[in-house]
Design an enzyme around this catalytic site. Structure first.
Site, PDB file in Angstrom:
ATOM      1  N   SER A  42      -2.197 -33.425   9.167  1.00 34.53           N
ATOM      2  CA  SER A  42      -1.921 -32.143   8.532  1.00 34.53           C
ATOM      3  C   SER A  42      -0.828 -32.233   7.471  1.00 34.53           C
ATOM      4  CB  SER A  42      -1.510 -31.122   9.611  1.00 34.53           C
ATOM      5  OG  SER A  42      -1.700 -29.824   9.142  1.00 34.53           O
ATOM      6  N   CYS A  46      -2.398 -32.130  -1.512  1.00 32.54           N
ATOM      7  CA  CYS A  46      -2.360 -31.469  -2.821  1.00 32.54           C
ATOM      8  C   CYS A  46      -0.935 -31.433  -3.382  1.00 32.54           C
ATOM      9  CB  CYS A  46      -2.912 -30.047  -2.704  1.00 32.54           C
ATOM     10  SG  CYS A  46      -4.520 -30.014  -1.913  1.00 32.54           S
ATOM     11  N   ILE A 283     -22.796 -34.432  16.723  1.00 33.53           N
ATOM     12  CA  ILE A 283     -21.787 -34.887  15.747  1.00 33.53           C
ATOM     13  C   ILE A 283     -21.785 -33.952  14.530  1.00 33.53           C
ATOM     14  CG2 ILE A 283     -20.972 -36.800  14.313  1.00 33.53           C
ATOM     15  CD1 ILE A 283     -22.435 -38.734  16.158  1.00 33.53           C
TER      16      ILE A 283
HETATM   17  C1  LIG Z   1      -3.259 -36.151  -4.846  1.00 34.91           C
HETATM   18  C2  LIG Z   1      -4.256 -35.119  -4.424  1.00 34.91           C
HETATM   19  C3  LIG Z   1      -4.157 -33.828  -4.901  1.00 34.91           C
HETATM   20  C4  LIG Z   1      -5.088 -32.864  -4.528  1.00 34.91           C
HETATM   21  N1  LIG Z   1      -4.956 -31.601  -5.014  1.00 34.91           N
HETATM   22  C5  LIG Z   1      -5.841 -30.656  -4.637  1.00 34.91           C
HETATM   23  C6  LIG Z   1      -5.697 -29.322  -5.068  1.00 34.91           C
HETATM   24  O1  LIG Z   1      -4.724 -28.984  -5.760  1.00 34.91           O
HETATM   25  N2  LIG Z   1      -6.632 -28.419  -4.681  1.00 34.91           N
HETATM   26  C7  LIG Z   1      -7.692 -28.764  -3.896  1.00 34.91           C
HETATM   27  O2  LIG Z   1      -8.503 -27.903  -3.556  1.00 34.91           O
HETATM   28  N3  LIG Z   1      -7.849 -30.027  -3.452  1.00 34.91           N
HETATM   29  C8  LIG Z   1      -6.957 -30.977  -3.808  1.00 34.91           C
HETATM   30  N4  LIG Z   1      -7.099 -32.246  -3.348  1.00 34.91           N
HETATM   31  C9  LIG Z   1      -8.271 -32.578  -2.524  1.00 34.91           C
HETATM   32  C10 LIG Z   1      -8.037 -32.222  -1.065  1.00 34.91           C
HETATM   33  O3  LIG Z   1      -6.831 -32.755  -0.648  1.00 34.91           O
HETATM   34  C11 LIG Z   1      -9.193 -32.765  -0.249  1.00 34.91           C
HETATM   35  O4  LIG Z   1     -10.370 -32.180  -0.718  1.00 34.91           O
HETATM   36  C12 LIG Z   1      -9.047 -32.481   1.229  1.00 34.91           C
HETATM   37  O5  LIG Z   1      -7.851 -33.001   1.733  1.00 34.91           O
HETATM   38  C13 LIG Z   1     -10.226 -33.086   2.001  1.00 34.91           C
HETATM   39  O6  LIG Z   1     -10.028 -32.888   3.357  1.00 34.91           O
HETATM   40  P1  LIG Z   1     -10.703 -33.882   4.414  1.00 34.91           P
HETATM   41  O7  LIG Z   1     -10.319 -33.385   5.742  1.00 34.91           O
HETATM   42  O8  LIG Z   1     -12.120 -34.059   4.078  1.00 34.91           O
HETATM   43  O9  LIG Z   1     -10.026 -35.290   4.137  1.00 34.91           O
HETATM   44  P2  LIG Z   1      -8.502 -35.693   4.094  1.00 34.91           P
HETATM   45  O10 LIG Z   1      -7.639 -34.513   3.967  1.00 34.91           O
HETATM   46  O11 LIG Z   1      -8.380 -36.751   3.069  1.00 34.91           O
HETATM   47  O12 LIG Z   1      -8.244 -36.333   5.527  1.00 34.91           O
HETATM   48  C14 LIG Z   1      -8.936 -37.457   5.946  1.00 34.91           C
HETATM   49  C15 LIG Z   1      -8.112 -38.182   7.008  1.00 34.91           C
HETATM   50  O13 LIG Z   1      -8.993 -38.966   7.768  1.00 34.91           O
HETATM   51  C16 LIG Z   1      -8.343 -40.151   8.121  1.00 34.91           C
HETATM   52  N5  LIG Z   1      -9.355 -41.140   8.481  1.00 34.91           N
HETATM   53  C17 LIG Z   1     -10.366 -41.615   7.687  1.00 34.91           C
HETATM   54  N6  LIG Z   1     -11.139 -42.463   8.378  1.00 34.91           N
HETATM   55  C18 LIG Z   1     -10.626 -42.536   9.620  1.00 34.91           C
HETATM   56  C19 LIG Z   1     -11.000 -43.258  10.785  1.00 34.91           C
HETATM   57  N7  LIG Z   1     -12.055 -44.070  10.794  1.00 34.91           N
HETATM   58  N8  LIG Z   1     -10.247 -43.097  11.891  1.00 34.91           N
HETATM   59  C20 LIG Z   1      -9.168 -42.271  11.898  1.00 34.91           C
HETATM   60  N9  LIG Z   1      -8.787 -41.578  10.813  1.00 34.91           N
HETATM   61  C21 LIG Z   1      -9.501 -41.693   9.699  1.00 34.91           C
HETATM   62  C22 LIG Z   1      -7.539 -40.488   6.908  1.00 34.91           C
HETATM   63  O14 LIG Z   1      -6.444 -41.326   7.233  1.00 34.91           O
HETATM   64  C23 LIG Z   1      -7.083 -39.122   6.433  1.00 34.91           C
HETATM   65  O15 LIG Z   1      -5.797 -38.820   6.916  1.00 34.91           O
HETATM   66  C24 LIG Z   1      -6.162 -33.221  -3.678  1.00 34.91           C
HETATM   67  C25 LIG Z   1      -6.271 -34.523  -3.190  1.00 34.91           C
HETATM   68  C26 LIG Z   1      -5.322 -35.466  -3.542  1.00 34.91           C
HETATM   69  C27 LIG Z   1      -5.437 -36.860  -3.001  1.00 34.91           C
END
Ligand SMILES: Cc1cc2nc3c(=O)[nH]c(=O)nc-3n(C[C@H](O)[C@H](O)[C@H](O)COP(=O)(O)OP(=O)(O)OC[C@H]3O[C@@H](n4cnc5c(N)ncnc54)[C@H](O)[C@@H]3O)c2cc1C
Length: 564
Positions: A42, A46, A283
């Site tokens: 968490s 962004c 899943i």
């Molecule tokens: C620098 C940056 C700026 C951003 N700015 C914006 C913004 O301003 N506005 C916006 O809407 N979006 C923004 N985004 C995009 C947004 O952060 C993502 O769309 C969002 O976080 C996706 O959520 P998620 O849960 O899919 O993946 P994530 O938040 O990336 O989380 C995935 C997690 O899964 C973990 N993981 C992966 N594989 C495994 C595994 N096999 N076992 C255990 N853990 C694992 C990773 O370590 C990671 O912590 C930004 C992204 C970045 C990188």
């Protein structure tokens, strides 16, 4: 739901953490375990560019919730440094590697949620693994970038990729006194935008002194020998810098899903239904790793944004706990700010519609002030509204400006969620006081212009055909404005003189009418069409012309016509 249902969630950030917390609110009995291979859950991805730029000064501010908080407040067990390395679907088990001890163990699940995110793309270029070349995805990434900048007293940087993260990083590096060059392979910054809208960004960044290498690609990195990096590009540029940020996009993390034999979609993301369920009924998958139906075009899409990831996490939790929740589809509502510009968009662009073979759309342009012109400080918002030309359904909108940009896109985004039309935008009752808006808000004006088109009150000229189809181009601005710059080949008759000078206009061919931003041209269209002339409005007027044809139509005729 049966007691003690075991729910394991892989990935503890946007989608995963939302899913876990929502699930607890719906099911007090379930055993919920959140696994992440990184050191945090968490955290605010962004916010990472702003930590690099020192706008956010303390790393702890990026940590939205800790494992302790998850346990205390939600009775959710968080296991960090825990990588899920395989799924045994038949046994309903996952295999986890404890990255601290190196030990492996298995866990049984009743429901499994995958939210592993997306990986930053690192192309296999020569020198790609040199020290000083970074991607940005995690808190440790941002910490390493900060340390590199500080220990090397970095002065020059290349940012590869001019999209959302690249531009935010460029701004934040500049904040730290670093001279930045942005190298972007496409001919435009912010590739999701239509090119003529991106031109407003180029104009602004160039006046701001930022260096842009558009239509160019990095071909190799070399060590400069003194700790620096030499970046070579396809067009022959050699840039000697202290740090490189790669921001050329992300790829859905599908390793686990592929290994488990889950269905992968045509865009390369995990295939899910509108309840976020994968091809295995036990899943679920959410966030950047999955592909979804695009809300507008209906085609499968990958839009890696925090909003959809959070909502999908909630939906998966609701479905797991027995509710009939459904994801409406990806809309692509996004905003990005850098160097004093705000760029926002929602829904489809002209590009994405064409890719999806949608043809029955129309686009209008407008350049209103962000608040009433008489109140000091009004800044233009350059807007494009795309709609279905038969029924007026809103398909998408883009805007570039300095103030009030995201508010307009949010209003339009919401109208789209409700299946709204340009007539709804016309009628929307929005906040107004001189310092905030106008009695006819830019959203209303966009709806009015588009509604005029749908109702047949005015026909639009096709900007792509300008200068190539023998029409007369009539500029109805005042002579002083005309003298300061006009569309090549245009004839000037100011709006106020039009009624007396009708005999100067042809009746045997179309007249395309332009002005500053489209408003006077619309009045002229109404006037002339009622006098029997065959007229069309060049939507957005001279402002749009300059954005679409920065080099002029004759000079850039062929180039310009391929830029649509
Ligand atoms: C620098 C940056 C700026 C951003 N700015 C914006 C913004 O301003 N506005 C916006 O809407 N979006 C923004 N985004 C995009 C947004 O952060 C993502 O769309 C969002 O976080 C996706 O959520 P998620 O849960 O899919 O993946 P994530 O938040 O990336 O989380 C995935 C997690 O899964 C973990 N993981 C992966 N594989 C495994 C595994 N096999 N076992 C255990 N853990 C694992 C990773 O370590 C990671 O912590 C930004 C992204 C970045 C990188």
């Amino acid at each position: 739901m049966t007691a003690n249902k075991r729910v394991f969630i892989v990935g503890g950030v946007a989608g995963g953490a939302s899913c876990a917390a929502r699930l607890r609110r719906l099911d007090e009995q379930a055993e919920i375990v959140l696994l992440d291979r990184g050191p945090y859950v968490s955290f605010a991805n962004c916010g990472l560019p702003y930590y690099v730029g020192n706008v956010i000064q303390n790393e702890s501010a990026l940590l939205v919730a800790t494992p302790e908080l998850f346990l205390k407040r939600f009775n959710i067990e968080v296991r960090i440094h825990s990588e899920v390395i395989s799924i045994d679907r038949a046994a309903r088990e996952i295999e986890v590697r404890d990255l601290v001890s190196g030990g492996l163990y298995r866990e049984k699940y009743d429901a499994l949620v995958l939210s592993p995110g997306a990986a930053a793309i690192r192309p296999p270029l020569p020198g790609i693994d040199l020290p000083g070349i970074f991607t940005l995805r995690t808190v440790p990434d941002s910490r390493m970038i900060r340390e590199w900048i500080e220990t090397r007293s970095a002065k020059r940087a290349v940012v590869v990729g001019g999209g959302f993260i690249g531009l935010e990083m460029a701004e934040n590096l500049a904040r730290r006194g670093i001279e930045v060059t942005i190298v972007e392979m496409a001919d435009q910054l912010m590739p999701p935008l239509d090119p003529e809208m991106a031109e407003f960004i180029h104009q602004r960044l160039e006046t701001h002194g930022e260096r842009l290498q558009l239509g160019d690609a990095v071909t190799a990195f070399e060590s400069s020998g003194d700790g620096g990096i030499i970046v070579r590009t396809k067009k022959g540029a050699t840039l000697s810098v202290d740090i490189v940020i790669l921001a050329i996009g992300v790829r859905p993390e599908t390793f686990l899903a592929r290994q488990a034999g889950l269905e992968i979609g045509m865009r390369g993301g995990i295939h899910v239904d509108d309840q976020m369920r994968t091809s295995d009924e036990n899943i679920w998958a959410v966030g950047d790793a999955v592909e979804n139906r695009n809300f507008i075009t209906g085609v499968p899409d990958l839009i890696p944004l925090a909003g959809p990831a959070n909502r999908q996490g909630r939906i998966a939790a609701e479905v797991i706990s027995g509710r009939d929740s459904r994801f409406r589809g990806l809309q692509g509502t996004a905003v990005c700010g850098f160097f004093g510009i705000v760029v926002a968009m929602t829904g489809a662009t002209e590009k994405s519609l064409k890719r999806a073979n949608v043809t029955d759309f129309q686009a209008v342009y407008l350049h209103p002030g962000h608040h009433a012109g008489y109140y000091p400080g009004a800044k233009p918002i350059h807007m494009k509204l795309i709609f279905n030309k038969k029924d007026g359904r809103i398909l998408g909108a883009q805007a570039v400006g300095e103030e009030g940009v995201e508010r307009r896109m949010d209003v339009i985004a919401m109208a789209m969620q409700l299946g709204g039309t340009v007539f709804d935008l016309e009628e929307a009752e929005l906040c107004y006081a001189p310092q905030y808006g106008a009695a006819k808000d830019p959203v209303n004006v966009s709806g009015m212009i588009a509604a005029n088109v749908v109702r047949g009150d005015v026909e639009l000229a096709d900007w792509n055909l300008l200068g190539s189809n023998g029409t007369m181009i009539l500029d109805v601005r005042d002579p002083s404005e005309f003298a300061a710059g006009t569309i090549e080949g245009a004839v000037n008759i100011p709006l106020g003189q039009l009624r007396e000078r009708l005999e100067e206009l042809p009746r045997d061919r179309e007249i395309w009418i332009s002005c500053g931003v489209g408003q006077r041209a619309y009045y002229a269209c109404r006037l002339l069409s009622q006098h029997g002339f065959n007229v069309r409005n060049l939507s957005g007027g001279y402002e749009s012309y300059r954005a679409r044809y920065p080099q002029g139509i004759h000079v850039a005729d062929e180039v310009a016509h391929t830029r649509t």
